[in-house]
Design an enzyme around this catalytic site. Structure first.
Site, PDB file in Angstrom:
ATOM      1  N   SER A  50       0.910  -1.397   0.105  1.00  9.17           N
ATOM      2  CA  SER A  50       0.029  -0.204   0.213  1.00  9.17           C
ATOM      3  C   SER A  50       0.905   1.222  -0.049  1.00  9.17           C
ATOM      4  O   SER A  50       2.112   1.222   0.238  1.00  9.17           O
ATOM      5  CB  SER A  50      -0.934  -0.011   1.073  1.00  9.17           C
ATOM      6  OG  SER A  50      -0.283   0.127   2.413  1.00  9.17           O
ATOM      7  N   ASP A  83      -1.023  -1.620  -3.950  1.00  9.74           N
ATOM      8  CA  ASP A  83      -2.515  -1.776  -3.430  1.00  9.74           C
ATOM      9  C   ASP A  83      -2.872  -0.200  -3.096  1.00  9.74           C
ATOM     10  O   ASP A  83      -2.460   0.595  -2.498  1.00  9.74           O
ATOM     11  CB  ASP A  83      -2.549  -2.643  -2.110  1.00  9.74           C
ATOM     12  CG  ASP A  83      -3.839  -2.710  -1.493  1.00  9.74           C
ATOM     13  OD1 ASP A  83      -4.849  -3.174  -2.614  1.00  9.74           O
ATOM     14  OD2 ASP A  83      -3.900  -2.829  -0.317  1.00  9.74           O
ATOM     15  N   HIS A  84      -4.172  -0.144  -3.820  1.00  8.51           N
ATOM     16  CA  HIS A  84      -4.898   1.430  -3.733  1.00  8.51           C
ATOM     17  C   HIS A  84      -4.040   2.408  -4.071  1.00  8.51           C
ATOM     18  O   HIS A  84      -3.781   3.256  -3.266  1.00  8.51           O
ATOM     19  CB  HIS A  84      -5.414   1.515  -2.394  1.00  8.51           C
ATOM     20  CG  HIS A  84      -6.588   0.584  -1.834  1.00  8.51           C
ATOM     21  ND1 HIS A  84      -7.687   0.807  -2.183  1.00  8.51           N
ATOM     22  CD2 HIS A  84      -6.476  -0.448  -1.113  1.00  8.51           C
ATOM     23  CE1 HIS A  84      -8.513  -0.303  -1.730  1.00  8.51           C
ATOM     24  NE2 HIS A  84      -7.840  -1.260  -1.269  1.00  8.51           N
ATOM     25  N   HIS A 179     -13.123  -3.084   4.330  1.00 12.69           N
ATOM     26  CA  HIS A 179     -12.002  -3.275   4.777  1.00 12.69           C
ATOM     27  C   HIS A 179     -11.893  -2.996   6.379  1.00 12.69           C
ATOM     28  O   HIS A 179     -12.867  -2.467   6.963  1.00 12.69           O
ATOM     29  CB  HIS A 179     -10.995  -1.949   4.351  1.00 12.69           C
ATOM     30  CG  HIS A 179     -10.771  -1.868   2.962  1.00 12.69           C
ATOM     31  ND1 HIS A 179     -11.275  -0.958   1.842  1.00 12.69           N
ATOM     32  CD2 HIS A 179      -9.768  -2.730   2.209  1.00 12.69           C
ATOM     33  CE1 HIS A 179     -10.800  -1.245   0.824  1.00 12.69           C
ATOM     34  NE2 HIS A 179      -9.796  -2.143   0.875  1.00 12.69           N
ATOM     35  N   GLY A 180     -11.045  -3.622   6.994  1.00  9.38           N
ATOM     36  CA  GLY A 180     -10.711  -3.678   8.370  1.00  9.38           C
ATOM     37  C   GLY A 180     -11.471  -4.921   9.102  1.00  9.38           C
ATOM     38  O   GLY A 180     -11.810  -5.748   8.643  1.00  9.38           O
ATOM     39  N   HIS A 210     -11.804  -6.945  -2.346  1.00  7.39           N
ATOM     40  CA  HIS A 210     -11.200  -6.198  -1.383  1.00  7.39           C
ATOM     41  C   HIS A 210     -11.910  -6.397  -0.270  1.00  7.39           C
ATOM     42  O   HIS A 210     -12.966  -6.965   0.046  1.00  7.39           O
ATOM     43  CB  HIS A 210     -11.079  -4.653  -1.789  1.00  7.39           C
ATOM     44  CG  HIS A 210      -9.743  -4.279  -2.652  1.00  7.39           C
ATOM     45  ND1 HIS A 210      -8.978  -3.611  -2.211  1.00  7.39           N
ATOM     46  CD2 HIS A 210      -9.898  -4.596  -4.112  1.00  7.39           C
ATOM     47  CE1 HIS A 210      -8.236  -3.463  -3.372  1.00  7.39           C
ATOM     48  NE2 HIS A 210      -8.526  -3.963  -4.339  1.00  7.39           N
ATOM     49  N   ALA A 212     -11.441  -8.545   2.335  1.00  9.09           N
ATOM     50  CA  ALA A 212     -11.696  -9.983   2.173  1.00  9.09           C
ATOM     51  C   ALA A 212     -11.388 -10.914   3.498  1.00  9.09           C
ATOM     52  O   ALA A 212     -11.089 -12.048   3.351  1.00  9.09           O
ATOM     53  CB  ALA A 212     -11.411 -10.412   0.854  1.00  9.09           C
ATOM     54  N   SER A 213     -10.831 -10.136   4.449  1.00  7.34           N
ATOM     55  CA  SER A 213     -10.439 -10.880   5.350  1.00  7.34           C
ATOM     56  C   SER A 213     -11.365 -11.389   6.272  1.00  7.34           C
ATOM     57  O   SER A 213     -12.608 -11.196   6.383  1.00  7.34           O
ATOM     58  CB  SER A 213      -9.743 -10.025   6.475  1.00  7.34           C
ATOM     59  OG  SER A 213      -8.257  -9.588   6.390  1.00  7.34           O
ATOM     60  N   ASP A 255      -5.309  -8.133   4.568  1.00  6.75           N
ATOM     61  CA  ASP A 255      -4.244  -7.632   5.279  1.00  6.75           C
ATOM     62  C   ASP A 255      -4.752  -7.599   6.721  1.00  6.75           C
ATOM     63  O   ASP A 255      -3.917  -7.985   7.509  1.00  6.75           O
ATOM     64  CB  ASP A 255      -4.578  -5.995   4.956  1.00  6.75           C
ATOM     65  CG  ASP A 255      -3.531  -5.166   5.558  1.00  6.75           C
ATOM     66  OD1 ASP A 255      -2.606  -5.781   6.462  1.00  6.75           O
ATOM     67  OD2 ASP A 255      -3.351  -4.052   5.526  1.00  6.75           O
TER      68      ASP A 255
HETATM   69  P1  13P Z   1      -8.880  -6.464   4.895  1.00  2.85           P
HETATM   70  O1  13P Z   1      -9.169  -5.276   5.740  1.00  2.85           O
HETATM   71  O2  13P Z   1     -10.195  -7.345   4.870  1.00  2.85           O
HETATM   72  O3  13P Z   1      -8.003  -7.313   5.003  1.00  2.85           O
HETATM   73  O4  13P Z   1      -8.891  -5.967   3.281  1.00  2.85           O
HETATM   74  C1  13P Z   1      -7.769  -5.760   2.868  1.00  2.85           C
HETATM   75  C2  13P Z   1      -7.520  -4.975   1.460  1.00  2.85           C
HETATM   76  O5  13P Z   1      -8.694  -5.046   0.873  1.00  2.85           O
HETATM   77  C3  13P Z   1      -6.335  -4.376   0.816  1.00  2.85           C
HETATM   78  O6  13P Z   1      -6.408  -3.668  -0.207  1.00  2.85           O
HETATM   79  O1  G3H Z   2      -6.773  -1.670   1.865  1.00  2.00           O
HETATM   80  C1  G3H Z   2      -5.783  -1.134   2.943  1.00  2.00           C
HETATM   81  C2  G3H Z   2      -4.986  -2.135   3.324  1.00  2.00           C
HETATM   82  O2  G3H Z   2      -5.598  -2.755   4.374  1.00  2.00           O
HETATM   83  C3  G3H Z   2      -3.672  -1.306   3.516  1.00  2.00           C
HETATM   84  O3  G3H Z   2      -3.611  -0.584   4.615  1.00  2.00           O
HETATM   85  O4  G3H Z   2      -3.088   1.694   3.841  1.00  2.00           O
HETATM   86  O5  G3H Z   2      -2.869   1.171   6.424  1.00  2.00           O
HETATM   87  O6  G3H Z   2      -1.413   0.174   4.529  1.00  2.00           O
HETATM   88  P1  G3H Z   2      -2.737   0.781   4.954  1.00  2.00           P
HETATM   89 ZN    ZN Z   3      -8.415  -2.924  -0.373  1.00  2.00          ZN
END
Ligand code: 13P
Ligand code: G3H
Ligand code: ZN
Length: 308
Positions: A50, A83-84, A179-180, A210, A212-213, A255
């Site tokens: 990221s 990522d992003h 996310h999260g 995304h 997808a934890s 993540d």
């Molecule tokens: P999580 O927060 O569900 O792990 O998602 C991570 C993600 O989409 C990173 O781009």
């Molecule tokens: O989608 C975001 C990822 O979890 C990356 O998180 O920007 O805190 O590194 P971060």
């Molecule tokens: Zn993401």
């Protein structure tokens, strides 16, 4: 083996009804944990970086760590992905720095601006054989530069138009993930009808999930038992992720689960061995926990074990 492109990885995953895990990396222990799992499970893998990870560790450090991992086990196909990506400039820097894939995230922009920005990145990337992921729709929750109170689910017809006009190689879709660690207040639910409609309108085209934890409750409990405060954390059930992998989703992003595995283990080490102050005494078990968690995911969620 040098870094690979997602192209062949995704083609095989799409045809085989499985997904490639895309795991966020921030330091050596995380990279070693993920690569140890990919080696053990003989699975292709995506290491994603990221903007925050680039700032924290430095792009050159991350690339050198990945280089070391490739030297140790050349049999595992590895993609390094931004990522992003928040801007054309950051995508360009990653492409120039050897990434084989970038995401340009214009999901917060008005539609036409998302198209223009994505196309600008695609034009630069494709001349250099680099893959481009884009995003359409909004995930609820907060990321570093994008925050949205509400989900805006991806419209299937707009997805077709977006892909045709930008030429992006894969598309992140919003179908109810976020996310999260706090993904669902009530029952966990994804809009599989919508996913099916997008997949039907874009046959053979790789989609990305995304947020997808799965937020394993063993780690949530361990965190909380040793002084953490992550009450009510809930993720996407594993069987839903598995199901999405058979519906055009070729890349599943993780993540939060890495953060939880690592932090729960460090908390436990601190509580059980307060006399210790050698970082290796807690980072070794934390790295092992990441490896075990990722290996489980590769085998039972992605379905990519043995596909290297
Ligand atoms: P999580 O927060 O569900 O792990 O998602 C991570 C993600 O989409 C990173 O781009
Ligand atoms: O989608 C975001 C990822 O979890 C990356 O998180 O920007 O805190 O590194 P971060
Ligand atoms: Zn993401």
């Amino acid at each position: 083996m040098p870094l690979t492109s997602p192209k062949e990885m995704f083609a095989a995953a799409y045809a085989g009804g499985y997904a490639i895990g895309a795991f966020n990396v921030n330091n050596m222990e995380i990279i070693q944990g993920i690569m140890g799992a990919a080696s053990k499970e003989k699975s292709p893998v995506i290491l994603q970086v990221s903007a925050g990870a680039r700032k924290y560790a430095g792009q050159v450090y991350i690339m050198k760590l990945v280089e070391a991992a490739l030297a140790l086990d050349p049999s595992v196909p590895v993609v390094v992905h931004l990522d992003h990506g928040p801007s054309f400039e950051m995508c360009r820097d990653c492409i120039d720095g050897g990434f084989t894939s970038v995401m340009i995230d214009g999901s917060h922009l008005p539609y036409e601006e998302n198209i223009a920005l994505t196309k600008q990145v695609v034009d630069y990337a494709h001349q250099r054989n680099v893959w481009v992921e884009a995003e359409l729709g909004k995930l609820a929750g907060v990321e570093e530069h994008v925050s949205s109170a509400e989900h805006v689910y991806t419209d299937p017809d707009q997805a077709v138009d977006f892909v045709a006009r930008t030429g992006c190689d894969s598309l992140a879709v919003a179908i109810g993930t976020s996310h999260g660690a706090y993904k669902f207040k009530g029952e966990a639910k994804l809009d599989f009808e919508r996913l099916q409609a997008i997949n039907a309108k874009l046959p053979g085209y790789p989609l990305v999930l995304h947020g997808a934890s799965s937020v394993p409750q063993e780690f949530v409990q361990l965190c909380n038992e040793y002084g953490g405060q992550v009450g009510g954390a809930r993720g996407v059930p594993e069987e839903m992720l598995r199901k999405s992998a058979g519906m055009g989703v070729c890349k599943i992003n993780v993540d939060t689960d890495i953060r939880l595995a690592l932090t729960a283990t460090v908390r436990q080490c601190f509580a059980e061995h307060p006399e210790q102050f050698d970082p290796r005494s807690y980072l070794s078990p934390a790295r092992e926990a990441v490896k075990k968690m990722v290996a489980h995911k590769i085998r039972h969620v992605m379905g990519s074990a043995g596909k290297a």
